[in-house]
Motif scaffolding. Structure first.
Motif, PDB file in Angstrom:
ATOM      1  N   ARG A 205     -12.422   6.594  10.427  1.00 27.26           N
ATOM      2  CA  ARG A 205     -13.822   6.186  10.561  1.00 27.26           C
ATOM      3  C   ARG A 205     -14.261   5.267   9.428  1.00 27.26           C
ATOM      4  O   ARG A 205     -15.275   4.593   9.538  1.00 27.26           O
ATOM      5  CB  ARG A 205     -14.722   7.427  10.599  1.00 27.26           C
ATOM      6  N   LEU A 206     -13.502   5.238   8.339  1.00 25.02           N
ATOM      7  CA  LEU A 206     -13.891   4.439   7.186  1.00 25.02           C
ATOM      8  C   LEU A 206     -12.809   3.476   6.715  1.00 25.02           C
ATOM      9  O   LEU A 206     -13.060   2.288   6.519  1.00 25.02           O
ATOM     10  CB  LEU A 206     -14.287   5.365   6.025  1.00 25.02           C
ATOM     11  N   PHE A 207     -11.582   3.966   6.559  1.00 25.40           N
ATOM     12  CA  PHE A 207     -10.513   3.129   6.014  1.00 25.40           C
ATOM     13  C   PHE A 207     -10.040   2.092   7.020  1.00 25.40           C
ATOM     14  O   PHE A 207      -9.965   2.359   8.218  1.00 25.40           O
ATOM     15  CB  PHE A 207      -9.301   3.984   5.629  1.00 25.40           C
ATOM     16  N   THR A 208      -9.684   0.916   6.509  1.00 23.18           N
ATOM     17  CA  THR A 208      -8.971  -0.070   7.312  1.00 23.18           C
ATOM     18  C   THR A 208      -7.490   0.320   7.304  1.00 23.18           C
ATOM     19  O   THR A 208      -7.057   1.110   6.460  1.00 23.18           O
ATOM     20  CB  THR A 208      -9.118  -1.471   6.706  1.00 23.18           C
ATOM     21  N   PRO A 209      -6.683  -0.234   8.215  1.00 23.84           N
ATOM     22  CA  PRO A 209      -5.246   0.076   8.180  1.00 23.84           C
ATOM     23  C   PRO A 209      -4.611  -0.247   6.827  1.00 23.84           C
ATOM     24  O   PRO A 209      -3.747   0.497   6.351  1.00 23.84           O
ATOM     25  CB  PRO A 209      -4.681  -0.812   9.294  1.00 23.84           C
ATOM     26  N   LYS A 210      -5.046  -1.343   6.192  1.00 24.34           N
ATOM     27  CA  LYS A 210      -4.471  -1.732   4.909  1.00 24.34           C
ATOM     28  C   LYS A 210      -4.811  -0.736   3.817  1.00 24.34           C
ATOM     29  O   LYS A 210      -3.949  -0.359   2.999  1.00 24.34           O
ATOM     30  CB  LYS A 210      -4.961  -3.130   4.517  1.00 24.34           C
ATOM     31  N   ILE A 211      -6.056  -0.292   3.772  1.00 23.63           N
ATOM     32  CA  ILE A 211      -6.468   0.695   2.770  1.00 23.63           C
ATOM     33  C   ILE A 211      -5.754   2.014   3.027  1.00 23.63           C
ATOM     34  O   ILE A 211      -5.204   2.628   2.105  1.00 23.63           O
ATOM     35  CB  ILE A 211      -7.990   0.891   2.789  1.00 23.63           C
ATOM     36  N   ALA A 212      -5.736   2.441   4.279  1.00 24.27           N
ATOM     37  CA  ALA A 212      -5.102   3.716   4.631  1.00 24.27           C
ATOM     38  C   ALA A 212      -3.626   3.718   4.285  1.00 24.27           C
ATOM     39  O   ALA A 212      -3.092   4.727   3.804  1.00 24.27           O
ATOM     40  CB  ALA A 212      -5.289   3.989   6.122  1.00 24.27           C
ATOM     41  N   SER A 213      -2.967   2.580   4.509  1.00 28.55           N
ATOM     42  CA  SER A 213      -1.521   2.489   4.245  1.00 28.55           C
ATOM     43  C   SER A 213      -1.193   2.789   2.791  1.00 28.55           C
ATOM     44  O   SER A 213      -0.218   3.487   2.488  1.00 28.55           O
ATOM     45  CB  SER A 213      -1.021   1.089   4.619  1.00 28.55           C
ATOM     46  N   TYR A 215      -2.910   4.673   0.623  1.00 33.40           N
ATOM     47  CA  TYR A 215      -3.058   6.102   0.336  1.00 33.40           C
ATOM     48  C   TYR A 215      -1.956   6.921   1.010  1.00 33.40           C
ATOM     49  O   TYR A 215      -1.419   7.864   0.417  1.00 33.40           O
ATOM     50  CB  TYR A 215      -4.432   6.588   0.790  1.00 33.40           C
ATOM     51  N   GLU A 216      -1.628   6.561   2.242  1.00 28.68           N
ATOM     52  CA  GLU A 216      -0.568   7.293   2.936  1.00 28.68           C
ATOM     53  C   GLU A 216       0.769   7.148   2.212  1.00 28.68           C
ATOM     54  O   GLU A 216       1.539   8.116   2.116  1.00 28.68           O
ATOM     55  CB  GLU A 216      -0.458   6.806   4.382  1.00 28.68           C
ATOM     56  N   ASP A 217       1.056   5.969   1.698  1.00 28.14           N
ATOM     57  CA  ASP A 217       2.307   5.769   0.945  1.00 28.14           C
ATOM     58  C   ASP A 217       2.342   6.658  -0.290  1.00 28.14           C
ATOM     59  O   ASP A 217       3.386   7.220  -0.645  1.00 28.14           O
ATOM     60  CB  ASP A 217       2.458   4.301   0.538  1.00 28.14           C
ATOM     61  N   TYR A 218       1.204   6.784  -0.953  1.00 30.04           N
ATOM     62  CA  TYR A 218       1.150   7.630  -2.152  1.00 30.04           C
ATOM     63  C   TYR A 218       1.374   9.091  -1.762  1.00 30.04           C
ATOM     64  O   TYR A 218       2.116   9.819  -2.436  1.00 30.04           O
ATOM     65  CB  TYR A 218      -0.197   7.472  -2.858  1.00 30.04           C
ATOM     66  N   TYR A 219       0.733   9.516  -0.682  1.00 30.91           N
ATOM     67  CA  TYR A 219       0.919  10.892  -0.219  1.00 30.91           C
ATOM     68  C   TYR A 219       2.388  11.142   0.141  1.00 30.91           C
ATOM     69  O   TYR A 219       2.933  12.217  -0.155  1.00 30.91           O
ATOM     70  CB  TYR A 219       0.027  11.162   0.994  1.00 30.91           C
ATOM     71  N   ARG A 220       3.012  10.171   0.798  1.00 32.40           N
ATOM     72  CA  ARG A 220       4.436  10.328   1.142  1.00 32.40           C
ATOM     73  C   ARG A 220       5.284  10.493  -0.109  1.00 32.40           C
ATOM     74  O   ARG A 220       6.228  11.293  -0.122  1.00 32.40           O
ATOM     75  CB  ARG A 220       4.923   9.120   1.946  1.00 32.40           C
ATOM     76  N   ALA A 221       4.952   9.737  -1.142  1.00 28.68           N
ATOM     77  CA  ALA A 221       5.688   9.853  -2.405  1.00 28.68           C
ATOM     78  C   ALA A 221       5.536  11.252  -3.007  1.00 28.68           C
ATOM     79  O   ALA A 221       6.385  11.696  -3.784  1.00 28.68           O
ATOM     80  CB  ALA A 221       5.205   8.796  -3.397  1.00 28.68           C
ATOM     81  N   LYS A 222       4.447  11.936  -2.628  1.00 27.12           N
ATOM     82  CA  LYS A 222       4.219  13.304  -3.091  1.00 27.12           C
ATOM     83  C   LYS A 222       4.840  14.333  -2.139  1.00 27.12           C
ATOM     84  O   LYS A 222       4.690  15.541  -2.336  1.00 27.12           O
ATOM     85  CB  LYS A 222       2.713  13.570  -3.196  1.00 27.12           C
ATOM     86  N   GLY A 223       5.516  13.834  -1.096  1.00 27.32           N
ATOM     87  CA  GLY A 223       6.206  14.722  -0.173  1.00 27.32           C
ATOM     88  C   GLY A 223       5.476  15.016   1.124  1.00 27.32           C
ATOM     89  O   GLY A 223       5.980  15.758   1.972  1.00 27.32           O
ATOM     90  N   VAL A 224       4.294  14.435   1.321  1.00 27.61           N
ATOM     91  CA  VAL A 224       3.532  14.685   2.540  1.00 27.61           C
ATOM     92  C   VAL A 224       4.110  13.871   3.699  1.00 27.61           C
ATOM     93  O   VAL A 224       4.410  12.686   3.553  1.00 27.61           O
ATOM     94  CB  VAL A 224       2.043  14.316   2.337  1.00 27.61           C
ATOM     95  N   LYS A 225       4.244  14.515   4.849  1.00 31.32           N
ATOM     96  CA  LYS A 225       4.711  13.833   6.057  1.00 31.32           C
ATOM     97  C   LYS A 225       3.511  13.594   6.988  1.00 31.32           C
ATOM     98  O   LYS A 225       2.588  14.407   7.029  1.00 31.32           O
ATOM     99  CB  LYS A 225       5.765  14.677   6.773  1.00 31.32           C
ATOM    100  N   PHE A 226       3.562  12.485   7.721  1.00 31.13           N
ATOM    101  CA  PHE A 226       2.496  12.151   8.656  1.00 31.13           C
ATOM    102  C   PHE A 226       3.039  12.080  10.074  1.00 31.13           C
ATOM    103  O   PHE A 226       4.061  11.441  10.331  1.00 31.13           O
ATOM    104  CB  PHE A 226       1.865  10.800   8.309  1.00 31.13           C
ATOM    105  N   ILE A 227       2.356  12.733  10.990  1.00 31.87           N
ATOM    106  CA  ILE A 227       2.646  12.597  12.416  1.00 31.87           C
ATOM    107  C   ILE A 227       1.342  12.147  13.067  1.00 31.87           C
ATOM    108  O   ILE A 227       0.370  12.912  13.140  1.00 31.87           O
ATOM    109  CB  ILE A 227       3.154  13.910  13.033  1.00 31.87           C
ATOM    110  N   LYS A 228       1.331  10.904  13.543  1.00 31.36           N
ATOM    111  CA  LYS A 228       0.100  10.299  14.050  1.00 31.36           C
ATOM    112  C   LYS A 228       0.157  10.132  15.573  1.00 31.36           C
ATOM    113  O   LYS A 228       1.219  10.175  16.183  1.00 31.36           O
ATOM    114  CB  LYS A 228      -0.114   8.937  13.393  1.00 31.36           C
TER     115      LYS A 228
END
Length: 493
Positions: A205-213, A215-228
């Motif tokens: 609702r707020l982030f653009t794909p570029k902004i979200a990418s 943050y998601e990359d940082y979360y992945r580096a912390k071990g978080v997995k995403f299923i979209k």
């Protein structure tokens, strides 16, 4: 059997606490004010529940947040309103009490204990409730390891399950505020996290794909997995009724020791449906936070109010809106003549891991990104609609820089350069806007609107559309001249 008060606040969340403080500062007398809340504790800062409250127990610093440390109004660096504070100020706290019905015409509330409470003025601060999985056809919310996060009881339950799930697997359902902040807290607690949401990226609702990418990359580096792009359809349970796995619509099955659900909220308006005007899911109020009944006001998540900057009704779900609408409603009740319109600039923020971002305005229109998205330390974006700046986002800014983008967005200036140049200017664009248009503090709403209009065009150092910029100057000068003439005429009247 009943009691009577001049002012009653229904609800015990953030807005209630800030309203109470404002009442005392405006001279409410002992015994005039009552707060009725279903929660068993005095109002507190709800954002702490998804941040400090979920920090690991033990010797690690900082220690997890616990009451009374985050009672309102510490979130705004103001007084801490403990139960003793309410008692000392003659404010009646009716806690752990549900209101069964409200009669707006008779100005009475009926509690679950059978007590009738009457009022002269009522402030609705009932907030919102978390949407449950059952509302989407999925059973299992009552399982001991399925958690929501809306109030203190939810937070206590989640903290308990976290302690028993160290090094286990957590599935977070939802990619919004609660999902992102809880995922970060779970990682800090050494739990493996998988986030599941139907959108193409987090904070859709707020982030653009570029902004979200980023943050998601940082979360992945912390071990978080995403299923979209998929949703939860069912749970697997053990013999004790505890969830052991999550089944997704795309066919995936995820092992789960803990499930956190953050799929949105719904305003608590049921007591007033059929009595007050409801719009966009909330109780419709005017610019004084006054409902369709002149003795009833609504604040926070439950209120749908006019956002003057964008000329439309909005219902906003954020603590900043709750705090400021609370103060404004009390001002309108206690001093209606001197209280102007609620001229609110939508504001959202979050702090997770090493990140800290702020957003002002409206995320609509063309997006222009700026800053360094490679190192991810300081970057931002502007939203431009119909040639005007309507939204600004900044990550990693200083206090002064956040203030600059806030002031620039409030001005809603015309953007007279193309996207490429705006990207190069970056934060400098907002700085130029603010430096060229020092807006004086004006209490009168008509004068304030004229100031805003006369400040609506921004000249850049290197405009690509010189003719447009020159026209802007002429328009601004004309409006300023009109404002001067109009002011002189008003003095004559």
């Amino acid at each position: 059997m009943g009691r009577a008060f001049v002012y009653v606040i229904l609800g015990g969340g953030v807005a209630a606490g800030y309203a109470a403080l404002e009442f005392t500062r405006r001279g409410v007398s002992d015994g005039e004010l009552c707060i009725i809340s279903e929660e068993p504790v005095a109002p507190y800062e709800r954002p702490a529940l998804s941040k400090g409250f979920l920090l690991p127990e033990g010797k690690r610093k900082p220690a997890p947040a616990r009451l009374p440390s985050f009672h309102t109004c510490v979130g705004a660096n103001d007084e801490k309103l403990t139960p003793k504070w309410y008692k000392d100020h003659g404010i009646e706290l009716v806690l752990g009490t549900r209101v069964k019905s409200v009669d707006v015409r008779r100005k009475t509330l009926l509690s679950s204990t059978g007590e009738t409470i009457s009022y002269k003025f009522l402030i609705i601060a009932t907030g919102a409730r978390a949407l449950k999985l059952e509302e989407f056809g999925v059973e299992g919310s009552d399982a001991e390891n399925v958690c929501y996060l809306r109030d203190l009881a939810d937070a206590n339950r989640l903290a308990t399950v976290i302690q028993s799930s160290s090094n286990g697997n957590a599935v977070v359902i939802g990619g919004g505020y609660i999902g992102m902040e809880c995922a970060a807290s779970l990682v800090i607690n050494k739990i493996n996290v998988t986030m599941v949401f139907p959108e193409a990226h987090c904070m859709a609702r707020l982030f653009t794909p570029k902004i979200a990418s980023l943050y998601e990359d940082y979360y992945r580096a912390k071990g978080v997995k995403f299923i979209k792009g998929t949703v939860l359809t069912s749970f697997e349970f053990d013999s004790n009724g505890k969830v052991t796995a999550v089944n997704l619509k795309d066919g995936n099955q995820l092992p789960a020791d803990l499930v956190v659900v953050g799929i949105g909220i719904r305003p608590n308006t049921s007591l007033f449906e059929g009595q007050l005007t409801i719009e966009k899911g909330g109780i419709k109020v005017n610019s004084k936070m006054q409902s369709s009944d002149s003795s009833v006001y609504a604040i926070g998540d439950v209120a749908t109010f006019p956002v003057k900057l964008f000329g439309e009704m909005r219902r906003l779900e954020h603590v900043d809106s709750a705090r400021k609408s609370a103060r404004h409603a009390v001002s309108a009740i206690m001093d209606p003549v001197k209280t102007g319109e609620f001229d609110y600039l939508p504001f959202f923020y979050s702090r997770v891991f090493a990140f800290s971002w702020q957003f002002y305005g409206d995320p609509t229109g063309e997006v222009v990104h700026f800053g360094d998205y490679e190192d991810g330390k300081s970057f931002g974006a502007y939203w431009v609609k119909k040639g005007h700046l309507v939204g600004s986002f900044l990550e990693g800014g200083t206090k002064e820089e956040y203030e600059i983008i806030s002031k620039a967005t409030q001005l809603k200036p015309a953007v007279t350069i193309d996207s490429e140049e705006l990207e190069k200017e970056g934060l400098g664009f907002a700085q130029t806007v603010v430096s060229q248009h020092k807006v004086p503090e004006v209490k009168d709403s008509k004068s304030s609107e004229m100031v805003r209009q006369s400040s609506s065009v921004v000249m850049m150092k290197k405009p690509l559309y010189v003719w447009h910029a020159a026209t802007g100057v002429v328009v601004a000068a004309s409006v300023a001249a009109f404002a001067f003439w109009y002011g002189r005429r008003r003095r004559r009247w």
